[in-house]
Scaffold this motif. Structure first.
Motif, mmCIF file in Angstrom:
data_model
loop_
_atom_site.group_PDB
_atom_site.id
_atom_site.type_symbol
_atom_site.label_atom_id
_atom_site.label_comp_id
_atom_site.label_asym_id
_atom_site.label_seq_id
_atom_site.Cartn_x
_atom_site.Cartn_y
_atom_site.Cartn_z
ATOM 1 N N VAL A 192 0.557 -1.236 0.100
ATOM 2 C CA VAL A 192 0.110 0.047 0.150
ATOM 3 C C VAL A 192 0.990 1.234 0.172
ATOM 4 O O VAL A 192 0.582 2.113 -0.857
ATOM 5 C CB VAL A 192 -0.758 0.188 1.206
ATOM 6 C CG1 VAL A 192 -1.633 1.246 1.281
ATOM 7 C CG2 VAL A 192 -1.991 -0.983 0.877
ATOM 8 N N LEU A 193 2.000 1.240 0.854
ATOM 9 C CA LEU A 193 2.883 2.535 1.001
ATOM 10 C C LEU A 193 3.542 2.643 -0.356
ATOM 11 O O LEU A 193 3.473 3.861 -0.868
ATOM 12 C CB LEU A 193 3.785 2.142 1.979
ATOM 13 C CG LEU A 193 3.247 2.416 3.562
ATOM 14 C CD1 LEU A 193 4.219 1.983 4.445
ATOM 15 C CD2 LEU A 193 2.732 3.500 3.606
ATOM 16 N N VAL A 194 3.936 1.637 -1.006
ATOM 17 C CA VAL A 194 4.536 1.541 -2.276
ATOM 18 C C VAL A 194 3.822 2.399 -3.390
ATOM 19 O O VAL A 194 4.061 3.349 -4.075
ATOM 20 C CB VAL A 194 5.140 0.463 -2.714
ATOM 21 C CG1 VAL A 194 5.673 0.264 -4.192
ATOM 22 C CG2 VAL A 194 6.283 -0.043 -1.949
ATOM 23 N N ARG A 195 2.344 1.993 -3.411
ATOM 24 C CA ARG A 195 1.432 2.470 -4.298
ATOM 25 C C ARG A 195 1.165 4.045 -4.021
ATOM 26 O O ARG A 195 1.034 4.765 -5.021
ATOM 27 C CB ARG A 195 0.212 1.583 -4.242
ATOM 28 C CG ARG A 195 0.199 0.214 -4.900
ATOM 29 C CD ARG A 195 -1.250 -0.399 -4.968
ATOM 30 N NE ARG A 195 -1.144 -1.872 -4.765
ATOM 31 C CZ ARG A 195 -1.782 -2.632 -3.855
ATOM 32 N NH1 ARG A 195 -2.312 -2.308 -2.747
ATOM 33 N NH2 ARG A 195 -1.418 -3.911 -4.037
ATOM 34 N N GLU A 196 1.056 4.285 -2.712
ATOM 35 C CA GLU A 196 0.839 5.615 -2.489
ATOM 36 C C GLU A 196 2.142 6.471 -2.772
ATOM 37 O O GLU A 196 1.918 7.532 -3.514
ATOM 38 C CB GLU A 196 0.705 5.861 -0.939
ATOM 39 C CG GLU A 196 -0.644 5.416 -0.388
ATOM 40 C CD GLU A 196 -0.880 5.263 1.056
ATOM 41 O OE1 GLU A 196 0.067 5.646 1.765
ATOM 42 O OE2 GLU A 196 -1.754 4.942 1.554
ATOM 43 N N LEU A 197 3.227 5.814 -2.625
ATOM 44 C CA LEU A 197 4.438 6.545 -3.025
ATOM 45 C C LEU A 197 4.662 6.564 -4.532
ATOM 46 O O LEU A 197 4.740 7.972 -5.241
ATOM 47 C CB LEU A 197 5.779 5.863 -2.627
ATOM 48 C CG LEU A 197 7.209 6.341 -3.110
ATOM 49 C CD1 LEU A 197 7.147 7.818 -2.485
ATOM 50 C CD2 LEU A 197 8.306 5.486 -2.604
ATOM 51 N N VAL A 198 4.187 5.824 -5.334
ATOM 52 C CA VAL A 198 3.927 5.857 -6.823
ATOM 53 C C VAL A 198 3.153 6.897 -7.093
ATOM 54 O O VAL A 198 3.382 7.901 -8.113
ATOM 55 C CB VAL A 198 3.664 4.393 -7.352
ATOM 56 C CG1 VAL A 198 3.081 4.762 -8.960
ATOM 57 C CG2 VAL A 198 5.001 3.402 -7.191
ATOM 58 N N VAL A 199 1.881 7.009 -6.473
ATOM 59 C CA VAL A 199 0.970 7.999 -6.636
ATOM 60 C C VAL A 199 1.640 9.678 -6.665
ATOM 61 O O VAL A 199 1.450 10.473 -7.307
ATOM 62 C CB VAL A 199 -0.206 7.876 -6.169
ATOM 63 C CG1 VAL A 199 -1.127 9.016 -6.167
ATOM 64 C CG2 VAL A 199 -1.062 6.815 -6.448
ATOM 65 N N LEU A 200 2.164 9.632 -5.502
ATOM 66 C CA LEU A 200 2.833 10.984 -4.948
ATOM 67 C C LEU A 200 3.966 11.418 -6.065
ATOM 68 O O LEU A 200 4.024 12.631 -6.336
ATOM 69 C CB LEU A 200 3.567 10.773 -3.745
ATOM 70 C CG LEU A 200 2.389 10.644 -2.459
ATOM 71 C CD1 LEU A 200 3.191 10.637 -1.111
ATOM 72 C CD2 LEU A 200 1.546 12.005 -2.380
ATOM 73 N N VAL A 201 4.634 10.315 -6.469
ATOM 74 C CA VAL A 201 5.799 10.444 -7.411
ATOM 75 C C VAL A 201 5.121 11.030 -8.640
ATOM 76 O O VAL A 201 5.647 12.148 -9.328
ATOM 77 C CB VAL A 201 6.841 9.399 -7.742
ATOM 78 C CG1 VAL A 201 7.625 9.401 -9.075
ATOM 79 C CG2 VAL A 201 7.434 9.049 -6.399
ATOM 80 N N GLN A 202 4.063 10.394 -9.357
ATOM 81 C CA GLN A 202 3.510 10.928 -10.450
ATOM 82 C C GLN A 202 2.803 12.321 -10.302
ATOM 83 O O GLN A 202 2.830 13.126 -11.001
ATOM 84 C CB GLN A 202 2.165 9.961 -10.619
ATOM 85 C CG GLN A 202 2.821 8.410 -11.254
ATOM 86 C CD GLN A 202 1.686 7.440 -11.271
ATOM 87 O OE1 GLN A 202 0.542 7.615 -10.917
ATOM 88 N NE2 GLN A 202 1.790 6.189 -12.083
ATOM 89 N N LYS A 203 2.388 12.446 -8.959
ATOM 90 C CA LYS A 203 1.675 13.978 -8.816
ATOM 91 C C LYS A 203 2.830 14.840 -8.853
ATOM 92 O O LYS A 203 2.584 15.935 -9.440
ATOM 93 C CB LYS A 203 1.088 13.921 -7.582
ATOM 94 C CG LYS A 203 -0.431 13.298 -7.615
ATOM 95 C CD LYS A 203 -1.007 13.454 -6.164
ATOM 96 C CE LYS A 203 -2.640 12.615 -5.928
ATOM 97 N NZ LYS A 203 -3.066 12.879 -4.772
#
Length: 107
Positions: free
Chosen positions: A72-83
């Motif tokens: 979950v944290l990795v997915r959230e990190l991916v979203v943050l990096v994309q943003k």
């Protein structure tokens, strides 16, 4: 007389055999007690092994939970990096537009 002596010898031998048999019976009893102690120790070890198996199962379940949290944290990190990438891109576009305006104003 010889017959009496033979009977005495046989009686002594029989008594000796009886004593040996008694010693063997005592040794067998000691071995039986040792076997009982070993069986009790084995039972204790089996119970400890059961406890360790339960602990291992709990740890395995905790590990699964931690791995899922990490996913979950990795997915959230991916979203943050994309943003952040979108924000950076937008900022670059704005900077290019601003530089264009400044150049046009100076001309």
């Amino acid at each position: 007389m010889v017959l009496v002596q033979r009977l005495v010898v046989l009686d002594l031998r029989l008594e000796l055999l009886d004593q040996r048999l008694e010693v063997l019976a005592q040794r067998l009893e000691v071995l039986d007690q040792r076997l009982e102690v070993l069986a009790q120790r084995l039972e204790v070890l089996d119970e400890r092994l059961e406890v360790l198996a339960q602990r291992f199962e709990v740890l395995a379940q905790k590990q699964i939970v931690l791995v899922r949290r990490l996913e979950v944290l990795v997915r959230e990190l991916v979203v943050l990096v994309q943003k952040q990438a979108l924000v950076n891109h937008s900022n670059l576009v704005l900077m290019v537009e601003l530089i264009d305006e400044i150049i046009q104003d100076q001309e």
